[in-house]
Design a protein around this motif. Structure first.
Motif, PDB file in Angstrom:
ATOM      1  N   GLU A 129      70.008   6.844   0.064  1.00  0.00           N
ATOM      2  CA  GLU A 129      68.946   7.511   0.806  1.00  0.00           C
ATOM      3  C   GLU A 129      69.148   7.301   2.303  1.00  0.00           C
ATOM      4  O   GLU A 129      69.436   6.206   2.762  1.00  0.00           O
ATOM      5  N   SER A 130      69.048   8.381   3.085  1.00  0.00           N
ATOM      6  CA  SER A 130      69.211   8.233   4.530  1.00  0.00           C
ATOM      7  C   SER A 130      67.894   7.748   5.138  1.00  0.00           C
ATOM      8  O   SER A 130      66.823   8.092   4.679  1.00  0.00           O
ATOM      9  N   ARG A 131      68.036   6.960   6.166  1.00  0.00           N
ATOM     10  CA  ARG A 131      66.853   6.415   6.826  1.00  0.00           C
ATOM     11  C   ARG A 131      66.689   7.107   8.170  1.00  0.00           C
ATOM     12  O   ARG A 131      67.647   7.324   8.896  1.00  0.00           O
ATOM     13  N   GLY A 132      65.452   7.418   8.533  1.00  0.00           N
ATOM     14  CA  GLY A 132      65.177   8.117   9.782  1.00  0.00           C
ATOM     15  C   GLY A 132      65.251   7.189  10.981  1.00  0.00           C
ATOM     16  O   GLY A 132      65.314   5.973  10.859  1.00  0.00           O
ATOM     17  N   LEU A 133      65.220   7.788  12.171  1.00  0.00           N
ATOM     18  CA  LEU A 133      65.276   7.000  13.395  1.00  0.00           C
ATOM     19  C   LEU A 133      64.056   6.101  13.549  1.00  0.00           C
ATOM     20  O   LEU A 133      64.151   5.013  14.085  1.00  0.00           O
ATOM     21  N   GLY A 134      62.896   6.556  13.075  1.00  0.00           N
ATOM     22  CA  GLY A 134      61.697   5.726  13.137  1.00  0.00           C
ATOM     23  C   GLY A 134      61.859   4.452  12.339  1.00  0.00           C
ATOM     24  O   GLY A 134      61.415   3.386  12.750  1.00  0.00           O
ATOM     25  N   ASP A 135      62.528   4.549  11.200  1.00  0.00           N
ATOM     26  CA  ASP A 135      62.767   3.377  10.364  1.00  0.00           C
ATOM     27  C   ASP A 135      63.719   2.401  11.056  1.00  0.00           C
ATOM     28  O   ASP A 135      63.515   1.198  11.026  1.00  0.00           O
ATOM     29  N   VAL A 136      64.734   2.930  11.723  1.00  0.00           N
ATOM     30  CA  VAL A 136      65.679   2.084  12.458  1.00  0.00           C
ATOM     31  C   VAL A 136      64.953   1.363  13.581  1.00  0.00           C
ATOM     32  O   VAL A 136      65.130   0.162  13.790  1.00  0.00           O
ATOM     33  N   TYR A 137      64.103   2.071  14.319  1.00  0.00           N
ATOM     34  CA  TYR A 137      63.330   1.472  15.409  1.00  0.00           C
ATOM     35  C   TYR A 137      62.440   0.351  14.878  1.00  0.00           C
ATOM     36  O   TYR A 137      62.378  -0.730  15.453  1.00  0.00           O
ATOM     37  N   LYS A 138      61.756   0.601  13.746  1.00  0.00           N
ATOM     38  CA  LYS A 138      60.882  -0.415  13.158  1.00  0.00           C
ATOM     39  C   LYS A 138      61.676  -1.644  12.740  1.00  0.00           C
ATOM     40  O   LYS A 138      61.228  -2.769  12.914  1.00  0.00           O
ATOM     41  N   ARG A 139      62.855  -1.433  12.187  1.00  0.00           N
ATOM     42  CA  ARG A 139      63.690  -2.560  11.777  1.00  0.00           C
ATOM     43  C   ARG A 139      64.153  -3.367  12.988  1.00  0.00           C
ATOM     44  O   ARG A 139      64.182  -4.587  12.941  1.00  0.00           O
ATOM     45  N   GLN A 140      64.507  -2.694  14.073  1.00  0.00           N
ATOM     46  CA  GLN A 140      64.925  -3.390  15.290  1.00  0.00           C
ATOM     47  C   GLN A 140      63.759  -4.170  15.879  1.00  0.00           C
ATOM     48  O   GLN A 140      63.919  -5.323  16.283  1.00  0.00           O
ATOM     49  N   LEU A 141      62.595  -3.543  15.917  1.00  0.00           N
ATOM     50  CA  LEU A 141      61.394  -4.203  16.427  1.00  0.00           C
ATOM     51  C   LEU A 141      61.076  -5.431  15.581  1.00  0.00           C
ATOM     52  O   LEU A 141      60.817  -6.513  16.109  1.00  0.00           O
ATOM     53  N   PHE A 142      61.128  -5.278  14.262  1.00  0.00           N
ATOM     54  CA  PHE A 142      60.821  -6.392  13.372  1.00  0.00           C
ATOM     55  C   PHE A 142      61.858  -7.500  13.493  1.00  0.00           C
ATOM     56  O   PHE A 142      61.517  -8.680  13.493  1.00  0.00           O
ATOM     57  N   ALA A 143      63.131  -7.145  13.632  1.00  0.00           N
ATOM     58  CA  ALA A 143      64.189  -8.152  13.783  1.00  0.00           C
ATOM     59  C   ALA A 143      63.975  -8.958  15.054  1.00  0.00           C
ATOM     60  O   ALA A 143      64.111 -10.192  15.055  1.00  0.00           O
ATOM     61  N   SER A 144      63.615  -8.281  16.126  1.00  0.00           N
ATOM     62  CA  SER A 144      63.346  -8.972  17.375  1.00  0.00           C
ATOM     63  C   SER A 144      62.109  -9.855  17.245  1.00  0.00           C
ATOM     64  O   SER A 144      62.102 -11.008  17.681  1.00  0.00           O
ATOM     65  N   TYR A 145      61.078  -9.316  16.624  1.00  0.00           N
ATOM     66  CA  TYR A 145      59.828 -10.069  16.428  1.00  0.00           C
ATOM     67  C   TYR A 145      60.066 -11.336  15.599  1.00  0.00           C
ATOM     68  O   TYR A 145      59.683 -12.428  15.993  1.00  0.00           O
ATOM     69  N   ILE A 146      60.721 -11.171  14.471  1.00  0.00           N
ATOM     70  CA  ILE A 146      60.879 -12.300  13.555  1.00  0.00           C
ATOM     71  C   ILE A 146      61.798 -13.367  14.136  1.00  0.00           C
ATOM     72  O   ILE A 146      61.598 -14.559  13.928  1.00  0.00           O
ATOM     73  N   SER A 147      62.794 -12.949  14.915  1.00  0.00           N
ATOM     74  CA  SER A 147      63.700 -13.928  15.509  1.00  0.00           C
ATOM     75  C   SER A 147      62.998 -14.761  16.575  1.00  0.00           C
ATOM     76  O   SER A 147      63.422 -15.881  16.863  1.00  0.00           O
ATOM     77  N   ARG A 148      61.924 -14.253  17.135  1.00  0.00           N
ATOM     78  CA  ARG A 148      61.139 -15.020  18.116  1.00  0.00           C
ATOM     79  C   ARG A 148      60.004 -15.789  17.452  1.00  0.00           C
ATOM     80  O   ARG A 148      59.711 -16.915  17.836  1.00  0.00           O
TER      81      ARG A 148
END
Length: 108
Positions: A2-21
């Motif tokens: 399944e292809s993932r949209g750009l919104g999903d990529v943005y959310k994953r990047q935001l969450f990765a940054s959030y969780i790492s902090r």
């Protein structure tokens, strides 16, 4: 697959940054270098980082402001804030662990 949209990529990047902090495992400078090396866009990195450090920063600021005038009430509030931050981190850690296992299952 399944292809993932750009919104999903943005959310994953935001969450990765959030969780790492929010879940401090490695020093902040190293986290910044890793995100830079991965070429994470600035906006999700910045927003996630701010959201990740804000709860701990607010608790530390309150504690620092109260040290001059310690009362039983302020000490109890400090303990409650530390306990709330700890509980939030534990809940977040469990959620991340579960979602990581779910993502692993989806990838195979």
């Amino acid at each position: 697959v399944e292809s993932r949209g750009l919104g999903d990529v943005y959310k994953r990047q935001l969450f990765a940054s959030y969780i790492s902090r929010a879940v401090v495992v490695v020093p902040g400078d190293l986290v910044s270098m890793i995100h830079g090396a991965l070429r994470m866009p600035y906006r999700p990195y910045l927003l996630g980082s701010i959201m990740g450090v804000m709860p701990e920063m607010l608790v530390q600021t309150y504690i620092g402001a109260q040290l001059k005038h310690l009362t039983i009430k302020s000490v109890l509030v400090m303990i409650a804030l530390i306990a709330a931050t700890l509980a939030f981190s534990l809940i977040l850690n469990k959620k991340v662990s579960r979602s990581g296992k779910q993502m692993d299952k989806e990838d195979f």
